[in-house]
Scaffold this motif. Structure first.
Motif, mmCIF file in Angstrom:
data_model
loop_
_atom_site.group_PDB
_atom_site.id
_atom_site.type_symbol
_atom_site.label_atom_id
_atom_site.label_comp_id
_atom_site.label_asym_id
_atom_site.label_seq_id
_atom_site.Cartn_x
_atom_site.Cartn_y
_atom_site.Cartn_z
ATOM 1 N N LEU A 538 4.854 4.272 -2.687
ATOM 2 C CA LEU A 538 5.226 3.535 -4.141
ATOM 3 C C LEU A 538 5.578 4.270 -5.019
ATOM 4 O O LEU A 538 6.635 3.882 -5.776
ATOM 5 N N THR A 539 4.975 5.539 -5.243
ATOM 6 C CA THR A 539 5.392 6.297 -6.506
ATOM 7 C C THR A 539 6.857 6.811 -6.323
ATOM 8 O O THR A 539 7.700 6.534 -7.236
ATOM 9 N N TYR A 540 7.296 7.452 -5.189
ATOM 10 C CA TYR A 540 8.577 7.900 -4.941
ATOM 11 C C TYR A 540 9.342 6.827 -4.528
ATOM 12 O O TYR A 540 10.714 6.860 -4.724
ATOM 13 N N GLY A 541 8.905 5.600 -4.434
ATOM 14 C CA GLY A 541 9.806 4.325 -4.081
ATOM 15 C C GLY A 541 10.152 3.611 -5.438
ATOM 16 O O GLY A 541 10.465 2.489 -5.626
ATOM 17 N N GLU A 542 9.810 4.244 -6.480
ATOM 18 C CA GLU A 542 10.025 3.823 -7.975
ATOM 19 C C GLU A 542 9.465 2.572 -7.972
ATOM 20 O O GLU A 542 9.972 1.771 -8.916
ATOM 21 N N CYS A 543 8.272 2.408 -7.674
ATOM 22 C CA CYS A 543 7.295 1.418 -8.079
ATOM 23 C C CYS A 543 5.816 1.843 -8.777
ATOM 24 O O CYS A 543 4.850 1.665 -8.421
ATOM 25 N N ALA A 544 6.123 2.840 -9.763
ATOM 26 C CA ALA A 544 5.064 3.265 -10.596
ATOM 27 C C ALA A 544 3.912 2.181 -11.049
ATOM 28 O O ALA A 544 2.876 2.469 -10.899
ATOM 29 N N ASP A 545 4.543 1.177 -11.525
ATOM 30 C CA ASP A 545 3.840 0.238 -12.251
ATOM 31 C C ASP A 545 2.863 -0.658 -10.942
ATOM 32 O O ASP A 545 1.665 -1.023 -11.268
ATOM 33 N N ARG A 546 3.336 -0.583 -9.689
ATOM 34 C CA ARG A 546 2.678 -1.002 -8.728
ATOM 35 C C ARG A 546 1.596 -0.145 -8.139
ATOM 36 O O ARG A 546 0.446 -0.433 -7.708
ATOM 37 N N ALA A 547 2.054 1.425 -8.373
ATOM 38 C CA ALA A 547 1.236 2.159 -7.635
ATOM 39 C C ALA A 547 -0.285 2.435 -8.590
ATOM 40 O O ALA A 547 -1.506 2.951 -8.292
ATOM 41 N N ALA A 548 0.019 2.233 -9.955
ATOM 42 C CA ALA A 548 -1.030 2.747 -10.897
ATOM 43 C C ALA A 548 -2.443 2.079 -10.812
ATOM 44 O O ALA A 548 -3.294 2.645 -10.794
#
Length: 890
Positions: A538-548
């Motif tokens: 998720l993080t490397y997939g540029e979905c930091a908001d969903r990973a948090a």
């Protein structure tokens, strides 16, 4: 218990009853009173209060206190009583001479009784005997004889003892003149009176903890140790009570208590009732663990070991849960019989599931000490390595050597050998890891379906974390439809999702797969490798908001499960997430927690990622000196053979670039890019090394090469790489001539706003402010600079606030907003903007999003969109990037 108890009993009905009995005996009708009740519930205080009042009333009082230590001293109690009586020397000598005899002589009984009765005739007499159950038999015989003759005398006999009744008490109760005076625990009102006006103490809690036992209440009021008070109560009871309390402290339950102590069940039941009545127990358990602990300590080491050993045998034989049996085995602290090994393993597995890592480690160590089978012992040690790893990866270092020896002997099976391999890789012991992997490949270990399944799960993880070591592992074959043991596990699925992101970039199906894996995830059910791979996808997939939110929940889970190593790994990921969201201060805090969670060199090669997660926010906040200090830490030499080394290279390059060494920074960024390309994980979501390289080129004045790198990165950005696209577009503006910069920077700001990276948005707006300043448009610069200032302040990005202060002015943060400028007059035939459209257009030109415009103007987002659509048509523009061209500088 002091004056508190004295004041309390003076108001009790029991004392009033004793006063009446004393008055009757003084009038010539002798009385006998038996004060009975649980241990330490105020019987002694009642006797003391009675004796004081009797003396004040002119009654002669003879007192004695019995004890277990003197219960074998013949006529010892009688001699205590006679010290205060006026006996002839002949009678005294006769008592002393009789102390060495057997049964009490009839003549002595007659003499003693007559002497005391005569003394009572001269003046009313009270005999007060405390703890009468400890009275020696000869003294008890004398007192019984005296009681039979006291009916028509001025003598009162008062004894006190706990339950169950002694022979003396039973004998006295046969006399018609005997009255029972029961004493029990204090009621809640009684406890309230003892507490008095002390507002700092809660009577309800004291009553609950003490069971109303006055000795315990008094100890708690004096802030004394509760366990010591419990022991004091037990010492006032009989041996049966103390024995039952000891057995209950060992077992924690009344089950098997009679068998543990080898006593009759009815006797045990009587002792337990006495303990309950004294307030020490509640429903068969100690009211507080400190009481139980005190009893265990008081047992002594040898007796404690003996009882726990017997308890383990009883529990195992009765089919108790493994955790119960293991608890007694651990408390016994001796190598158990072979039957205990699987029990301890089962208890350890449950403890790990429940997050009790220390208990699991103790159980596995004891199991290993009792196991003599080589392969089985290797399995136990592998599990122990995993358990110790949760607390400190340095702790199992001796185990790694033992497991390596076991592998060479052929005792370590394939899947456990992979566990050892991971531990060796973590610590950078790459040669040893290669040896294990090579021997695995050359052996027939992969003929085992379970080992093959383990390898299949490990392969994509190894590919994402330690790519150079794939050469030593055979790629697992495809799964067959009839191979359930080779079905994909969640670890394989998570690592495959991460591999896809690193190899091809993000995609919605991969992101959805990662979230599916994390849904309802628990660390002990899934394992840290699975969780880490899914979060990083998720993080490397540029979905930091969903990973948090997933990461926050897992960090809380790790904190509750005594798992510092897991907490460190998750904190590092959370720091990366926070940095990509532009929350620099949170990123620093999470990174420091990750580094501090594991002492010394416990982080191994993963320290590269942990350090990078700290260095990047420190640099962004302008703490260059702190960053350089952190960079001076010693790191493992082989770290660059892992993914963690890539992060370290990027962070070190950023430090060098910031401190004026762009040539050294260039080398770090190039090395990072070469490794990522060689390992086929050239994903900007992992590290956008081309952007770093372009920044170094710009610092060296090579704008053409910087532009080439940025354009190359932009062409490689898929639809999911919005953050990278936004940053690259911002940087590209620095490579073009001045008039073209604002449009690129507004475009970058709009993209970065949409992905939620506040720091990168602040950078874009800061550079847009500078662009407007250079173009001679200060009013536009002030509007955008104010927003950039607010973002930079919120991110704690000191370099940006300094730049804005220089570009726009030192009072930027507090300056009032400039007057709104009217839009340029429309050309012939064009429709003028309404006031509402004009307000929306000005905010849109200042890089505010539709949501922010709606919030500022107190309208809906839909209304903003409608106003912009009409304004675009009236002003003959197609997007907000073109609005500044038709908004005058003012």
């Amino acid at each position: 218990m002091g004056d508190i108890m004295m004041d309390l009993v003076e108001r009790d009905e029991q004392l009033d009853l004793l006063d009446r009995l004393l008055a009757e005996s003084a009038a010539g009708t002798g009385r006998i009173a038996v004060v009975c009740g649980p241990v330490a519930t105020g019987k002694s205080a009642l006797l003391d209060a009675f004796a004081d009042r009797a003396r004040r009333a002119g009654v002669s009082v003879l007192s004695a206190v019995c004890s277990a230590e003197e219960s074998g001293l013949r006529l010892g109690v009688l001699r205590q009583l006679l010290r205060g009586a006026h006996l002839t020397s002949e009678a005294t000598d006769r008592v002393v001479r009789s102390s060495a005899g057997g049964m009490v002589e009839t003549e002595l009984l007659e003499d003693v009784c007559r002497t005391l009765l005569d003394a009572a005739e001269r003046n009313p007499l009270a005999l007060v005997l405390d703890d009468a159950h400890w009275a020696d038999p000869a003294s008890a015989q004398c007192l019984s004889s005296l009681a039979r003759r006291a009916r028509n005398s001025r003598l009162m006999v008062l004894i006190a003892e706990p339950d169950p009744p002694s022979e003396l008490r039973l004998e006295l109760l046969r006399r018609p003149s005997t009255r029972m005076v029961p004493v029990g625990p204090l009621s809640l009102d009684g406890v309230r009176r003892m507490v008095g006006a002390d507002a700092g103490l809660c009577p309800d809690e004291l009553h609950e903890l003490s069971g109303g036992n006055p000795l315990l209440v008094a100890a708690l009021l004096r802030a004394e140790e509760y366990g010591g008070a419990v022991l004091g109560c037990l010492r006032r009871g009989d041996a049966g009570m103390r024995d039952a309390a000891a057995g209950l402290a060992v077992l924690g339950t009344t089950r098997w208590l009679d068998r543990l102590l080898d006593r009759d069940a009815m006797e045990i039941a009587t002792s337990l009732r006495a303990l309950e009545a004294a307030g020490l127990l509640l429903e068969g358990r100690f009211r507080d663990d400190s009481g139980r602990d005190a009893v265990l300590v008081d047992l002594g080491s040898a007796r404690r070991v003996e009882l726990h050993s017997r308890a383990a045998d009883l529990a195992f034989g009765d089919g108790a849960p493994p955790s119960v049996v293991a608890g007694h085995l651990l408390a016994a602290r001796r190598t158990p019989a072979p039957w205990a090994v699987p029990v301890l393993e089962a208890a350890a597995a449950l403890a790990l599931t429940e997050g009790n890592t220390e208990l699991a480690i103790e159980s596995l160590r004891l199991a290993g000490a009792a196991c003599e089978d080589g392969p089985h012992l290797a399995r136990i040690r592998t599990t122990l390595l995993r358990a110790q790893w949760r607390i400190d990866p340095n702790a199992p270092t001796p185990l790694m050597a033992e497991l390596a020896d076991a592998h060479r002997r052929g005792d370590l099976r394939g899947s456990d050998a992979l566990v050892l391999t991971k531990a060796l890789l973590w610590h950078g012991r790459f040669d040893a890891a290669r040896d294990v992997l090579t021997s695995l490949r050359e052996s027939d270990a992969f003929a085992d379906p379970d080992t093959l399944a383990e390898l299949r799960d490990t392969y994509p993880w190894l590919r994402c974390s330690y790519t150079p070591f794939l050469d030593y592992v055979p790629r697992p074959g495809a799964r067959g439809p009839d191979s359930p043991s080779l079905a994909p596990g969640r670890r394989w699925e998570a690592a495959t999702a991460l591999d896809s992101v690193l190899s091809w970039g993000p995609s919605e199906p991969v992101v959805a797969e990662a979230e599916r894996i994390l849904r309802n995830a628990r660390l002990d059910e899934m394992g840290m490798d699975t969780v880490e791979s899914a979060l990083l996808a998720l993080t490397y997939g540029e979905c930091a908001d969903r990973a948090a939110p997933w990461c926050d929940g897992l960090i809380e889970d790790a904190g509750q499960r005594q798992a510092p190593t897991r907490h460190a790994r998750l904190s590092t990921i959370r720091a990366e997430i926070s940095f990509r969201q532009g929350d620099l201060l949170a990123a620093e805090q999470h990174a420091r927690r990750g580094l501090d969670a594991v002492p010394g060199t416990g982080l191994g090669v993963t320290v590269g990622g942990s350090l990078a997660s700290l260095l990047l926010p420190l640099l962004a906040m302008g703490h260059d000196d702190l960053a350089l200090e952190e960079l001076s830490r010693t790191v493992p030499q082989g770290m660059l053979q892992s993914r963690y080394g890539l992060h370290y290279l990027q962070a070190r390059g950023r430090c060098r670039l910031r401190t004026g060494s762009p040539d050294l920074a260039l080398g770090d960024f190039q090395a990072c890019g070469e490794l990522m390309t060689r390992w086929n994980m050239d994903s900007a979501g992992l590290i956008a090394w081309r952007l770093d390289l372009a920044e170094a080129r710009l610092a060296m004045g090579d704008r053409e090469e910087a532009r080439r790198l940025l354009q190359e990165q932009l062409t490689r950005c898929g639809r999911g790489m919005r953050r990278t696209r936004g940053i690259a577009t911002r940087m590209l503006a620095a490579t073009v001539e001045g008039r073209r910069r604002p449009a690129l920077l507004r475009q970058a700001a709009e993209v970065l706003e949409s992905v939620g990276d506040r720091y990168e948005l602040a950078r874009a707006l800061t550079e847009l402010t500078a662009a407007y300043i250079s173009l001679g448009e200060p009013r536009r610069a002030a509007v955008i600079g104010r927003r950039a200032w607010g973002l930079a302040q919120g991110c704690h990005a000191l370099p940006l606030t300094r730049q804005l202060s220089v570009d726009v002015g030192p009072d930027l943060g507090s300056a009032p907003p400039p007057p709104e400028a009217a839009p340029e007059a429309p050309g012939p035939g064009a429709q003028p903007l309404s006031d509402a459209e004009r307000r929306v257009v000005q905010l849109a030109a200042a890089a505010y999003t539709n949501r922010e415009i709606a919030d500022r103007l107190y309208v809906t987002v839909s209304t903003v969109e409608q106003h912009l659509t009409r304004a675009y048509r009236k002003l003959n523009v197609t997007n907000r990037a073109d609005l500044s061209a038709v908004i005058p500088a003012g």
